[in-house]
Enzyme design. Structure first.
Site, short mmCIF file in Angstrom:
data_model
loop_
_atom_site.label_atom_id
_atom_site.label_comp_id
_atom_site.label_asym_id
_atom_site.label_seq_id
_atom_site.Cartn_x
_atom_site.Cartn_y
_atom_site.Cartn_z
N ASP A 34 24.01 13.99 3.65
CA ASP A 34 22.78 14.47 4.26
C ASP A 34 23.07 15.45 5.39
O ASP A 34 24.14 15.42 6.00
CB ASP A 34 21.96 13.31 4.84
CG ASP A 34 21.60 12.28 3.78
OD1 ASP A 34 21.49 12.67 2.61
OD2 ASP A 34 21.42 11.11 4.13
N TYR A 35 22.11 16.27 5.69
CA TYR A 35 22.20 17.27 6.77
C TYR A 35 22.64 16.63 8.08
O TYR A 35 23.48 17.17 8.79
CB TYR A 35 20.81 17.91 6.92
CG TYR A 35 20.73 18.99 7.97
CD1 TYR A 35 21.25 20.27 7.74
CD2 TYR A 35 20.09 18.75 9.18
CE1 TYR A 35 21.15 21.27 8.69
CE2 TYR A 35 19.98 19.75 10.14
CZ TYR A 35 20.51 21.00 9.89
OH TYR A 35 20.42 21.99 10.85
#
Length: 243
Positions: free
Chosen positions: A102-103
């Site tokens: 994830d970011y």
């Protein structure tokens, strides 16, 4: 050794199906000789020509990368955000990440140009373990951690059993560090698993990918995997153990 049609397709000359057609039509040579058999395999040292044009072949490369937070696990982003391949400006091969983080999650990823290898490591049936350390808001009780380990119901189905361990507790700040090892790779899976037992993840880091770890790397660093490490990862995916 790779199948001839795969080598042609990977070089961007034609699709796999079109490459097979070119072989059957006698338009492909290996070391100066026409080859029409589809099962033919070639090595990196073999000279391949399609309709008289030499096939340029990329060497297969494998990198271990420590992804920082705030970076997209992709080769490009339509919003102009930083992507993992921005950290490899001097790598000429067309590499891509295996799976994603994830970011807002940091930690280990592998980037390669070897599609077969990527599929081996990414597919959940091969059960490659990934270990995360999560800092959660609140202190989960033991029965909730056991529930997490047994598998929790998410909107896309129940998670597979996980290994869960409490690392530390900060009662003053009301938070805990929890280590969790999974082999699946669903979108935002670890965060959603903790949400399922009523806890929000404040910070998340992937500490290990199979037997590989973050030691010696800082966020944004990478190193090339050794031939032995690549072989071990293949063995682990194909047999479930390092033997």
């Amino acid at each position: 050794m790779d199948r001839l049609q795969k080598v042609i397709a990977q070089a961007g000359i034609a699709s796999r199906r079109k490459a097979e057609q070119l072989i059957e039509e006698g338009k492909v040579k290996v070391n100066g000789k026409i080859v029409t058999e589809l099962g033919t395999k070639v090595s990196a040292s073999d000279k391949v020509e399609v309709e008289g044009i030499p096939v340029e072949r990329e060497r297969k490369v494998y990198y271990l990368f420590y992804k920082p937070r705030g970076v997209i696990s992709a080769v490009e982003d339509d919003k102009g955000r930083k992507v993992v391949t921005d950290y490899f400006p001097f790598v000429e091969e067309r590499i891509f990440p295996i799976g994603r983080l994830d970011y807002d999650t940091s930690g280990l990823m592998i980037l390669t140009n070897d599609g077969e290898f990527a599929n081996l490591l990414a597919h959940p049936r091969y059960k490659i373990e990934k270990t995360y350390v999560a800092r959660v808001n609140g202190i989960p009780q033991r029965h909730l951690l056991k529930r997490l380990a047994a598998g929790v119901e998410l909107e896309d189905g129940k998670t597979a059993p996980a290994k869960v361990k409490e690392l530390s507790v900060d009662k003053k700040k009301g938070r805990a560090l929890i280590e969790i090892t999974i082999h699946e790779g669903r979108n935002r899976q670890v965060r959603r698993m903790f949400e399922a037992i009523g806890f929000q993840v404040q910070k998340l880091k992937r500490e290990r990918f199979a037997f590989l770890h973050t030691k010696g790397l800082n966020a944004g660093d990478y190193r090339e995997l050794t031939a032995h490490e690549v072989k071990q990862l293949r063995t682990l995916a194909e047999t479930g153990s390092l033997r």
